[in-house]
Motif scaffolding. Structure first.
Motif, PDB file in Angstrom:
ATOM      1  N   LEU A  85     -35.746  19.001 -28.399  1.00 39.20           N
ATOM      2  CA  LEU A  85     -34.361  19.170 -28.809  1.00 39.20           C
ATOM      3  C   LEU A  85     -33.439  19.197 -27.590  1.00 39.20           C
ATOM      4  O   LEU A  85     -33.893  19.304 -26.457  1.00 39.20           O
ATOM      5  CB  LEU A  85     -34.201  20.466 -29.616  1.00 39.20           C
ATOM      6  N   TYR A  86     -32.138  19.115 -27.836  1.00 38.38           N
ATOM      7  CA  TYR A  86     -31.154  19.148 -26.757  1.00 38.38           C
ATOM      8  C   TYR A  86     -30.764  20.599 -26.481  1.00 38.38           C
ATOM      9  O   TYR A  86     -29.926  21.183 -27.178  1.00 38.38           O
ATOM     10  CB  TYR A  86     -29.928  18.316 -27.130  1.00 38.38           C
ATOM     11  N   ASP A  87     -31.364  21.178 -25.428  1.00 42.48           N
ATOM     12  CA  ASP A  87     -31.178  22.596 -25.151  1.00 42.48           C
ATOM     13  C   ASP A  87     -29.746  22.972 -24.816  1.00 42.48           C
ATOM     14  O   ASP A  87     -29.355  24.136 -24.958  1.00 42.48           O
ATOM     15  CB  ASP A  87     -32.092  23.024 -23.986  1.00 42.48           C
ATOM     16  N   PHE A  88     -28.937  22.001 -24.361  1.00 46.29           N
ATOM     17  CA  PHE A  88     -27.570  22.308 -23.974  1.00 46.29           C
ATOM     18  C   PHE A  88     -26.634  22.414 -25.178  1.00 46.29           C
ATOM     19  O   PHE A  88     -25.478  22.823 -25.036  1.00 46.29           O
ATOM     20  CB  PHE A  88     -27.037  21.238 -23.014  1.00 46.29           C
ATOM     21  N   MET A  89     -27.128  22.049 -26.362  1.00 44.67           N
ATOM     22  CA  MET A  89     -26.343  22.162 -27.589  1.00 44.67           C
ATOM     23  C   MET A  89     -26.627  23.481 -28.290  1.00 44.67           C
ATOM     24  O   MET A  89     -27.705  24.073 -28.137  1.00 44.67           O
ATOM     25  CB  MET A  89     -26.682  21.024 -28.556  1.00 44.67           C
ATOM     26  N   SER A  90     -25.684  23.931 -29.099  1.00 44.67           N
ATOM     27  CA  SER A  90     -25.970  25.021 -30.025  1.00 44.67           C
ATOM     28  C   SER A  90     -26.724  24.438 -31.220  1.00 44.67           C
ATOM     29  O   SER A  90     -26.735  23.214 -31.438  1.00 44.67           O
ATOM     30  CB  SER A  90     -24.676  25.687 -30.503  1.00 44.67           C
ATOM     31  N   GLY A  91     -27.349  25.308 -31.985  1.00 39.75           N
ATOM     32  CA  GLY A  91     -28.060  24.831 -33.158  1.00 39.75           C
ATOM     33  C   GLY A  91     -27.152  24.096 -34.123  1.00 39.75           C
ATOM     34  O   GLY A  91     -27.518  23.052 -34.669  1.00 39.75           O
ATOM     35  N   MET A  92     -25.934  24.611 -34.316  1.00 36.15           N
ATOM     36  CA  MET A  92     -24.994  23.979 -35.237  1.00 36.15           C
ATOM     37  C   MET A  92     -24.544  22.616 -34.728  1.00 36.15           C
ATOM     38  O   MET A  92     -24.449  21.654 -35.499  1.00 36.15           O
ATOM     39  CB  MET A  92     -23.786  24.881 -35.448  1.00 36.15           C
ATOM     40  N   LYS A  93     -24.262  22.517 -33.438  1.00 38.72           N
ATOM     41  CA  LYS A  93     -23.843  21.226 -32.882  1.00 38.72           C
ATOM     42  C   LYS A  93     -24.960  20.188 -33.021  1.00 38.72           C
ATOM     43  O   LYS A  93     -24.693  19.018 -33.299  1.00 38.72           O
ATOM     44  CB  LYS A  93     -23.439  21.381 -31.418  1.00 38.72           C
TER      45      LYS A  93
END
Length: 239
Positions: A85-93
């Motif tokens: 997953l993209y760790d720099f994003m929030s779960g919602m984003k």
């Protein structure tokens, strides 16, 4: 829904998948079992269009994954054994990002995100960065992202690893619901008692070759799936 015909994939001189043929029909939960290195992940990645293959054909709802990859991928969801997953994003984003890719409407995505985040117990964490998530939370987020566009075919590689018992139960319920609505599930697992209770059909693979497949009753007979699996693999090794 998914037809694999004479699939062969080589890595140099090693044949990872050898002339494999399977068919997963609408309404079926199909288990794919075998030891580490048996060819399960290679087969799954080929079905999702992630890996090219040397020979054979893979059709998703009648379309070739080779010649119509976008059309095929729009109908499937893939859950890897270790979601990247993209760790720099929030779960919602991240969920909104996946929704945008599959053109999920604003109202529909909100309803599904609310439904599944509550179901898997991570609704209060969606505003946090994915980098702060535990492995189990990342697995739950990956499951929600796989379900967000209501796929016709759900392909999963060891989906129950890292899930707590409640989340595992919820996923099983969702899998059955997808199939009851005309979809199909193809997943690999090492947890044979789960496969035995959950699957309509099962395939056993050894060193890239199909050993046995069919309905659970046909494969298992009067024994447990674990006993049959160990016996078949041992017999195959002695050939």
């Amino acid at each position: 829904m998914l037809r694999i015909t004479d699939l062969t994939k080589k890595y140099g001189d090693k044949t990872a998948v050898d002339n494999l043929s399977l068919q997963i029909n609408p309404g079926e939960i199909y288990g794919f079992i075998g030891h580490n290195g048996a060819g399960k992940t290679t087969t799954i990645k080929a079905c999702c269009g992630i890996l090219d293959f040397d020979r054979g054909e893979i059709l998703i709802d009648g379309k070739s994954i080779k010649t119509s990859p976008l059309e095929c991928k729009s109908k499937i969801a893939y859950l890897p054994d270790n979601p990247d997953l993209y760790d720099f994003m929030s779960g919602m984003k991240y969920l909104n990002f996946i929704s945008d890719i599959f053109s999920v409407g604003v109202k529909e995505r909100k309803e599904l995100i609310d439904k599944y985040s509550v179901m898997f117990g991570i609704s209060n964490e969606l505003g946090q960065l994915i980098s702060s998530y535990s492995h189990g939370m990342k697995q739950k987020l990956a499951i929600i992202s796989a379900l967000i566009h209501s796929p016709r075919l759900l392909i999963m590689d060891e989906p129950f690893v890292g899930l707590d018992p409640k989340a595992a139960h919820q996923l099983k319920e969702i899998m059955r619901e997808i199939c009851d609505n005309g979809g199909a599930i193809f997943f690999s697992t090492h947890v044979l008692d789960v496969a035995e209770r959950l699957c309509d059909k099962v395939a056993i693979i050894k060193s890239g070759r199909l050993i046995k497949s069919g309905t659970m009753e046909e494969v298992r007979g009067d024994d447990s799936l674990e006993d049959v699996f160990l016996e078949l693999v041992e017999d195959n090794e002695n050939i």
